[in-house]
Scaffold this motif. Sequence first.
Motif, PDB file in Angstrom:
ATOM      1  N   LYS A   1       6.281  -8.193  -5.387  1.00 32.01           N
ATOM      2  CA  LYS A   1       7.215  -9.321  -5.388  1.00 32.01           C
ATOM      3  C   LYS A   1       8.463  -9.005  -4.558  1.00 32.01           C
ATOM      4  CE  LYS A   1       9.013 -13.325  -6.415  1.00 32.01           C
ATOM      5  NZ  LYS A   1       8.823 -14.404  -5.426  1.00 32.01           N
ATOM      6  N   ASP A   2       8.909  -7.756  -4.603  1.00 30.98           N
ATOM      7  CA  ASP A   2      10.038  -7.353  -3.746  1.00 30.98           C
ATOM      8  C   ASP A   2       9.668  -7.538  -2.279  1.00 30.98           C
ATOM      9  OD1 ASP A   2      11.541  -6.641  -5.918  1.00 30.98           O
ATOM     10  OD2 ASP A   2      11.176  -4.479  -5.746  1.00 30.98           O
ATOM     11  N   VAL A   3       8.488  -7.052  -1.931  1.00 22.25           N
ATOM     12  CA  VAL A   3       8.036  -7.161  -0.532  1.00 22.25           C
ATOM     13  C   VAL A   3       7.970  -8.625  -0.123  1.00 22.25           C
ATOM     14  CG1 VAL A   3       6.156  -6.679   1.077  1.00 22.25           C
ATOM     15  CG2 VAL A   3       6.711  -5.018  -0.706  1.00 22.25           C
ATOM     16  N   SER A   4       7.376  -9.425  -0.996  1.00 23.30           N
ATOM     17  CA  SER A   4       7.238 -10.853  -0.710  1.00 23.30           C
ATOM     18  C   SER A   4       8.601 -11.499  -0.486  1.00 23.30           C
ATOM     19  CB  SER A   4       6.501 -11.524  -1.872  1.00 23.30           C
ATOM     20  OG  SER A   4       6.603 -12.912  -1.764  1.00 23.30           O
ATOM     21  N   ASN A   5       9.567 -11.193  -1.355  1.00 21.59           N
ATOM     22  CA  ASN A   5      10.902 -11.787  -1.205  1.00 21.59           C
ATOM     23  C   ASN A   5      11.519 -11.439   0.144  1.00 21.59           C
ATOM     24  OD1 ASN A   5      10.686 -12.903  -3.709  1.00 21.59           O
ATOM     25  ND2 ASN A   5      11.960 -11.374  -4.743  1.00 21.59           N
TER      26      ASN A   5
ATOM     27  N   GLY B   1       0.815  -1.221   0.000  1.00 19.90           N
ATOM     28  CA  GLY B   1       0.000   0.000   0.000  1.00 19.90           C
ATOM     29  C   GLY B   1       0.847   1.269   0.000  1.00 19.90           C
ATOM     30  N   LEU B   2       2.058   1.175   0.519  1.00 19.58           N
ATOM     31  CA  LEU B   2       2.943   2.343   0.535  1.00 19.58           C
ATOM     32  C   LEU B   2       3.591   2.581  -0.826  1.00 19.58           C
ATOM     33  CD1 LEU B   2       4.733   1.669   3.958  1.00 19.58           C
ATOM     34  CD2 LEU B   2       3.024   3.431   3.488  1.00 19.58           C
ATOM     35  N   GLY B   3       3.410   1.622  -1.724  1.00 19.24           N
ATOM     36  CA  GLY B   3       3.922   1.799  -3.082  1.00 19.24           C
ATOM     37  C   GLY B   3       5.041   0.838  -3.457  1.00 19.24           C
ATOM     38  N   ALA B   4       5.372  -0.100  -2.559  1.00 18.03           N
ATOM     39  CA  ALA B   4       6.456  -1.037  -2.877  1.00 18.03           C
ATOM     40  C   ALA B   4       5.981  -2.113  -3.842  1.00 18.03           C
ATOM     41  CB  ALA B   4       6.972  -1.675  -1.593  1.00 18.03           C
TER      42      ALA B   4
ATOM     43  N   ARG C   1       8.927  -2.132  10.660  1.00 16.67           N
ATOM     44  CA  ARG C   1       7.562  -1.884  10.209  1.00 16.67           C
ATOM     45  C   ARG C   1       7.509  -1.766   8.686  1.00 16.67           C
ATOM     46  NH1 ARG C   1       4.768  -3.953  12.877  1.00 16.67           N
ATOM     47  NH2 ARG C   1       3.075  -2.868  11.871  1.00 16.67           N
ATOM     48  N   PRO C   2       6.288  -1.833   8.112  1.00 21.01           N
ATOM     49  CA  PRO C   2       6.163  -1.709   6.654  1.00 21.01           C
ATOM     50  C   PRO C   2       6.897  -0.498   6.077  1.00 21.01           C
ATOM     51  CG  PRO C   2       4.080  -2.396   7.578  1.00 21.01           C
ATOM     52  CD  PRO C   2       4.993  -2.163   8.745  1.00 21.01           C
ATOM     53  N   GLU C   3       6.858   0.655   6.763  1.00 19.61           N
ATOM     54  CA  GLU C   3       7.526   1.836   6.186  1.00 19.61           C
ATOM     55  C   GLU C   3       9.047   1.635   6.122  1.00 19.61           C
ATOM     56  OE1 GLU C   3       5.194   1.731   8.490  1.00 19.61           O
ATOM     57  OE2 GLU C   3       5.983   2.538  10.363  1.00 19.61           O
ATOM     58  N   HIS C   4       9.603   0.838   7.053  1.00 22.28           N
ATOM     59  CA  HIS C   4      11.039   0.545   6.998  1.00 22.28           C
ATOM     60  C   HIS C   4      11.384  -0.231   5.723  1.00 22.28           C
ATOM     61  CE1 HIS C   4      10.655   0.942  11.482  1.00 22.28           C
ATOM     62  NE2 HIS C   4      11.789   1.576  11.311  1.00 22.28           N
ATOM     63  N   LEU C   5      10.607  -1.272   5.466  1.00 16.47           N
ATOM     64  CA  LEU C   5      10.904  -2.093   4.284  1.00 16.47           C
ATOM     65  C   LEU C   5      10.685  -1.289   3.006  1.00 16.47           C
ATOM     66  CD1 LEU C   5      11.704  -4.660   2.876  1.00 16.47           C
ATOM     67  CD2 LEU C   5       9.379  -5.539   3.173  1.00 16.47           C
ATOM     68  N   HIS C   6       9.622  -0.503   2.995  1.00 16.38           N
ATOM     69  CA  HIS C   6       9.364   0.339   1.825  1.00 16.38           C
ATOM     70  C   HIS C   6      10.565   1.251   1.567  1.00 16.38           C
ATOM     71  CE1 HIS C   6       7.349   4.056   0.030  1.00 16.38           C
ATOM     72  NE2 HIS C   6       7.421   3.147  -0.941  1.00 16.38           N
ATOM     73  N   GLY C   7      11.082   1.863   2.618  1.00 15.38           N
ATOM     74  CA  GLY C   7      12.252   2.747   2.498  1.00 15.38           C
ATOM     75  C   GLY C   7      13.462   2.001   1.969  1.00 15.38           C
ATOM     76  N   LEU C   8      13.654   0.806   2.460  1.00 15.19           N
ATOM     77  CA  LEU C   8      14.802   0.004   2.029  1.00 15.19           C
ATOM     78  C   LEU C   8      14.712  -0.314   0.533  1.00 15.19           C
ATOM     79  CD1 LEU C   8      17.318  -1.630   3.094  1.00 15.19           C
ATOM     80  CD2 LEU C   8      15.810  -3.621   3.077  1.00 15.19           C
ATOM     81  N   ILE C   9      13.528  -0.730   0.112  1.00 14.14           N
ATOM     82  CA  ILE C   9      13.341  -1.083  -1.302  1.00 14.14           C
ATOM     83  C   ILE C   9      13.590   0.144  -2.191  1.00 14.14           C
ATOM     84  CG2 ILE C   9      11.624  -1.844  -3.010  1.00 14.14           C
ATOM     85  CD1 ILE C   9      10.478  -3.682  -0.798  1.00 14.14           C
TER      86      ILE C   9
END
Length: 481
Positions: free
Chosen positions: A346-350, A340-343, A373-381
Amino acid sequence: MKIVNDYETVIGLEIHAQMKTQSKMFCGCPTRFGEEPNTQTCPVCIGMPGVLPVINKLALEFTIKTGVALGCKISPFSRFARKNYFYPDLPKGYQVSQYELPICEGGFVMLNVDDDEGQRRINLTRIHMEEDAGKNIHEGAGSFSYVDLNRAGVPLMEIVSEPDIKTPKEAAAYVRKIRTILRYLDVCDGNMDEGSLRCDANVSLRPQGVKELGVKTEIKNINSFKFIEKALEYEIQRQTRVLNEGGRIIQETRLWNTTTGTTESMRSKEEAHDYRYFPEPDLVPLMVDEGWIAQIRKEIPELPDEKVRRYIEDYKLPAYDADLLAAERHTAAWFEQTVGLGANPKDVSNWMMGEMMRLLNEKGLAIEASPLRPEHLHGLIQLINNGTINLKTAKIVFEDMFNTGKSAEEVVKEKGLVQISDVGELEKTVAAVIAENPNETARYKAGETKLTGFFVGEVMKKTKGKANPKAVNEILKRLLL
Ligand code: ADP
Ligand code: MG
Ligand code: ZN
């Protein structure tokens, strides 16, 4: 004697699920697990004469919710019944259950078992409510026996399947699916170690092609997926041997012995008439109106089957990913929030199936409690996609974020992990690596191109893993020509 090797296995399961209510089925006692014996009891649940039980409305609501989610027919009129038997953990001398008029009838679940077979539909017979019994505790090599009635009267749902299950593996998959759905509905915590979900497995054999069901045995109270499969496998082998030796299967209740890995006869099976069922005179019949059912239906969240379908269609995820991510409500929510944050899904899933699961397991944390949290992973991607860091560095950043709760940018800045993409700078490093490794260079030039990995590795060492691997590869090819 005719030896038939080709038996067909027939399995039907009865699942007992403890409902996630604060109080018991017919009294106000708490249902917490692991308290001092007999501290959560009252005259109603220890079976004093003259008391009057009162139905727990939330337990009824949970059962209806489960019934609606599983496609059952909710009976407008149902009632409780007494199931009479004697056992020390049952002081009343009867268990209050439902018998001829259960609250839910019919329904089904779909299973993905083997890819080649597609989906299998397992029909349900019924879901009814009942109260749990207490617990006998034997100590001192049989010298002492105690009764703990904390569990007596705890609300249970019994989910009964039709004899539609064909293999032990399918049986385990069925219980998994039911558990997943109960946890999605938040009506049972599904904790098998604490006995919140346990199952009786009924199994019989019949010669291939025969319509009639064979005589079944029932394996009582299995409390792990592994044991469901093992106990059934053992029992199928045992029955096959008995039948091949010309024997007859006796209808009986058996117990799975985890130590020996065998099933043992516990008692010959009671028939319904042994229980002298009759309508519970102390409780009013249940009349559930359509309005209430409709309201409960509205509260049912999107269930795993729908989620899997949506993840595959809308997010283009492989079925494997979709199944894993949808298996737990909180995992699915985490995934959906990040996407939902835009990531990229498939990247998120991996990341979730790899590093996230690994670290959660290591720390023994549930995903709801993850510091990342989700925003951390989104930032990383985002940092990977815009070339700030490479994948190798990203793993370090991920673990750091997980441990500290810091954002990807913060970690990258603090640790100076920005990827080196500057061609001039990288060329110097690559040239140095080539100069330091004349043997490998000669072999490479003689055609041993698989040494590329070696050179990239050396460059990564010198740059502390920060080199842009794509740039390094290009430079290497050029300088090694
Ligand atoms: P019981 O009265 O012994 O509890 P039920 O008819 O209520 O038996 O069925 C209990 C469970 O056993 C159900 O899940 C049902 O599908 C399953 N079952 C019934 N008959 C057989 C059979 N012959 N083989 C395997 N499972 C069976
Ligand atoms: Mg039974
Ligand atoms: Zn009580």
